[in-house]
Scaffold this active site. Structure first.
Site, short mmCIF file in Angstrom:
data_model
loop_
_atom_site.label_atom_id
_atom_site.label_comp_id
_atom_site.label_asym_id
_atom_site.label_seq_id
_atom_site.Cartn_x
_atom_site.Cartn_y
_atom_site.Cartn_z
N ASN A 393 -0.58 29.13 97.39
CA ASN A 393 -1.44 29.41 98.53
C ASN A 393 -0.74 30.26 99.60
O ASN A 393 -0.86 31.48 99.63
CB ASN A 393 -1.94 28.10 99.14
CG ASN A 393 -2.99 27.42 98.29
OD1 ASN A 393 -4.12 27.87 98.20
ND2 ASN A 393 -2.60 26.34 97.65
N ASP A 394 -0.01 29.60 100.48
CA ASP A 394 0.56 30.27 101.65
C ASP A 394 1.53 31.39 101.28
O ASP A 394 1.65 32.37 102.00
CB ASP A 394 1.27 29.25 102.54
CG ASP A 394 0.33 28.13 102.98
OD1 ASP A 394 -0.84 28.44 103.26
OD2 ASP A 394 0.76 26.96 103.01
#
Length: 467
Positions: A393-394
Site C-alpha cells: 500500500n503505502d
C-alpha cells in the site's frame, strides 16, 4: 578436573563463543547461508552458557535446569507453529523477553549484593543502565506485540500535549532512582521505583507510535535490548554477553537508521509519535468524491503478463497475510518459461518488520538475485511492461511525491506508477498502515484484481498454463 573451572579456560570458551557469534552473523547476509549462520550463532550461545555455568560459585542447578526446560518447552513449539504473518509479533515478543531478563538480572544482582554494596561504581552504573533500558525494551516490545497482533489499537494512542511532559517526568523519576542507588541507597524500593518508572516510560513511548512506524520501532527496541545486554555484561564481567550485546546493539542501531531513512522520517520524530492506524478497516477519506477504478480478471492479468517482456512483482504485507509466496514463485517460473524476465521490487519497510519480504520470498526459494532493492529497481520501472503489486500500500503511493499535505510526503517509494501498466491484487480499497488512500489505484493504467491474493495468484497460474 579443576582446570575446567580455571578462569583462563573459561575465557577461552568465551572467545570461541563470540567468534561463533560474529561468524554466524556474517553468514546471515544471504538466504543461502542464513540457516547455517543461525546454527553457528546458536552453537556460540551454547558454548557461552556452558562457560558461564563452569564459573566457581555457580549454584541453584535445579533452578537453572528448570528454567532451561520451561524456556525450551515454550519457545520451540512457538517458533515452529508461528505463521509468517505473525513473525513480526514473535520477533517483538522474543526481543522484549531479552530486555526483561536483563532487567530482572539487575534486580537480582541488587538483592544479592545488598544494594550493590562494595561494588565498583562503574559496574553499578552499568547495571542500573541495563535495568532501565531493559525494562523500557520489555514493556515497549509488549506494546509493539499488542499493536501488531491487534490486541491494542494500531493507531497512535497518546496524551496529546501532555505526552512529552509525562515521558520526561517518568524518565527523570527513573534517573533519580538510579542516582540514589549509585549514591549508596540500599533500600530495595529504589530499584523497584527504577523498574516501574522505566516500565511506564516504555509503555508511554511506544503507545503513541502508529502502525506505519512499527518496522522502525521493532529494530530500535532490538538495539536497546542489545545495549542493555552489553551493559549487563560489563557489570558481571561476562565477555560473551558484552560482545553479543554490542553486536545486537550496533546492528540494530544501523538497521534503525536505515529504516528511518527509507521512510524519510527522523528517529526522534518517530519516538515523539508516529502515524498510521494499521489499515485494518476503513477506506480512507475521499472527500465525498466517487472516484473510478479499473477492475480486471485473472484471465486478463495472465494475458497481459504473458505478452510482456518483463514483469516486476511488488510484494507487501498482503502477500504475507495470504501466504501466496509459493504460488507467486510458480507464476514467475511459468512466465520465465515463456521468456519473460521476472524480478521482485523490495521496499525496506514493506511488511511489518525489517526484511519481512526478503524472509517471505526466501521461504519460497525465490532466487536471491531476482530480489531488487528500491534504489536499483526504481531506475527500471520506466522500462517495465507490467508491475504486479500484491498487498503493498503505502510504499507504492505516489502521494509521497506529489501531495505535500500527505502524512507520507517525502517518503521514498517504489515508483510503480512509471510502469507501462500496473495490476494490483487486493481484497478491497481499504488503506494501508498510514490510513490514507493510495493514489496509484486511481491511475488510468492501473487495474485492480480484487480478492484474496492467494486465490487470485492461483487463478492467474491456471490461466497461464492454458496460454
Amino acid at each position: 578436573m579443576s582446570w575446567i573451572q580455571d578462569p583462563a579456560f573459561i575465557n577461552i570458551l568465551y572467545i570461541i563463543s563470540f567468534s561463533l557469534f560474529i561468524y554466524g552473523l556474517m553468514k546471515l547476509t544471504g538466504p543461502k547461508t542464513a540457516v547455517q549462520g543461525n546454527w553457528i550463532a546458536a552453537a556460540g550461545m551454547g558454548v557461552a552458557v556452558v562457560a558461564t555455568l563452569l564459573i566457581r560459585g555457580m549454584s541453584n542447578w535445579w533452578l537453572i535446569a528448570l528454567g532451561v526446560v520451561v524456556g525450551t518447552v515454550i519457545s520451540i513449539p512457538a517458533a515452529y507453529k508461528v505463521k509468517m504473518t505473525a513473525m513480526p509479533q514473535m520477533v517483538a515478543l522474543f526481543n522484549g523477553l531479552g530486555g526483561g531478563a536483563i532487567a530482572l538480572i539487575s534486580w537480582a544482582q541488587f538483592r544479592d549484593t545488598g544494594g550493590f554494596a562494595e561494588e565498583e561504581l562503574s559496574k553499578v552504573i552499568a547495571s542500573l543502565f541495563a535495568a532501565l533500558v531493559g525494562s523500557i525494551s520489555f514493556w515497549g516490545s509488549n506494546v509493539a506485540f499488542g499493536k501488531l497482533q491487534e490486541i491494542l489499537p494500531g493507531k497512535p494512542v497518546g496524551l496529546g500535549r501532555l505526552q512529552q511532559p509525562v515521558n520526561l517526568l517518568t524518565f527523570v523519576a527513573a534517573v533519580v532512582c538510579a542516582v540514589a542507588i549509585a549514591s549508596g541507597q540500599t533500600s530495595e524500593w529504589w530499584m523497584i521505583g527504577l523498574l516501574i518508572a522505566s516500565a511506564i516510560l516504555g509503555l508511554m513511548v511506544v503507545l503513541p507510535i502508529g502502525g506505519a512506524d512499527m518496522p522502525v520501532v521493532i529494530s530500535l527496541l532490538n538495539a536497546l535490548t542489545g545495549l542493555s545486554a552489553a551493559a549487563k555484561g560489563i557489570a558481571l564481567d561476562n565477555t560473551a554477553l558484552i560482545v553479543a550485546g554490542m553486536i545486537v546493539g550496533a546492528s540494530g542501531s544501523i538497521l534503525t537508521s536505515l529504516m528511518a531513512k527509507a521512510m524519510n522520517r527522523s528517529i526522534p520524530a518517530i519516538v515523539a509519535g508516529g502515524f498510521g492506524g494499521g489499515g485494518t478497516s476503513g477506506g480512507g477519506d475521499t472527500g465525498g468524491e466517487d472516484r473510478h477504478v479499473n477492475s480486471t480478471s485473472a484471465a486478463d492479468a495472465a494475458i497481459q503478463m504473458a505478452y510482456a517482456g518483463n514483469v516486476v512483482v511488488v510484494p507487501g504485507y498482503g502477500l504475507a497475510v495470504a501466504q501466496a509466496q509459493h504460488l507467486v514463485k510458480e507464476m514467475a517460473e511459468l512466465l520465465g518459461e515463456k521468456g519473460i524476465t521476472v524480478s521482485y521490487a523490495i521496499h525496506p519497510v514493506a511488511g511489518r518488520m525489517p526484511g519481512h519480504m526478503n524472509v517471505l520470498l526466501a521461504e519460497a526459494d525465490v532466487p536471491y538475485e531476482a530480489l531488487k532493492e528500491m534504489d536499483e529497481i526504481n531506475s527500471q520501472f520506466g522500462q517495465t511492461d507490467v508491475s504486479l503489486v500484491i498487498g503493498a500500500n503505502d510504499v507504492t503511493n505516489p502521494a509521497a511525491e506529489t501531495n505535500p499535505d500527505s502524512p507520507i510526503y517525502g517518503m521514498p517509494i517504489l515508483k510503480v506508477n512509471q510502469s507501462q501498466s500496473v495490476i494490483v491484487l487486493k481484497r478491497s480499497m481499504s488503506p494501508g498502515f498510514a490510513g490514507i488512500e493510495n493514489e496509484l489505484y486511481y491511475d488510468p493504467k492501473t487495474a485492480m484484481l480484487f480478492g484474496d491474493a492467494k486465490s487470485s495468484v492461483a487463478d492467474i497460474v491456471e490461466e497461464l498454463k492454458q496460454l
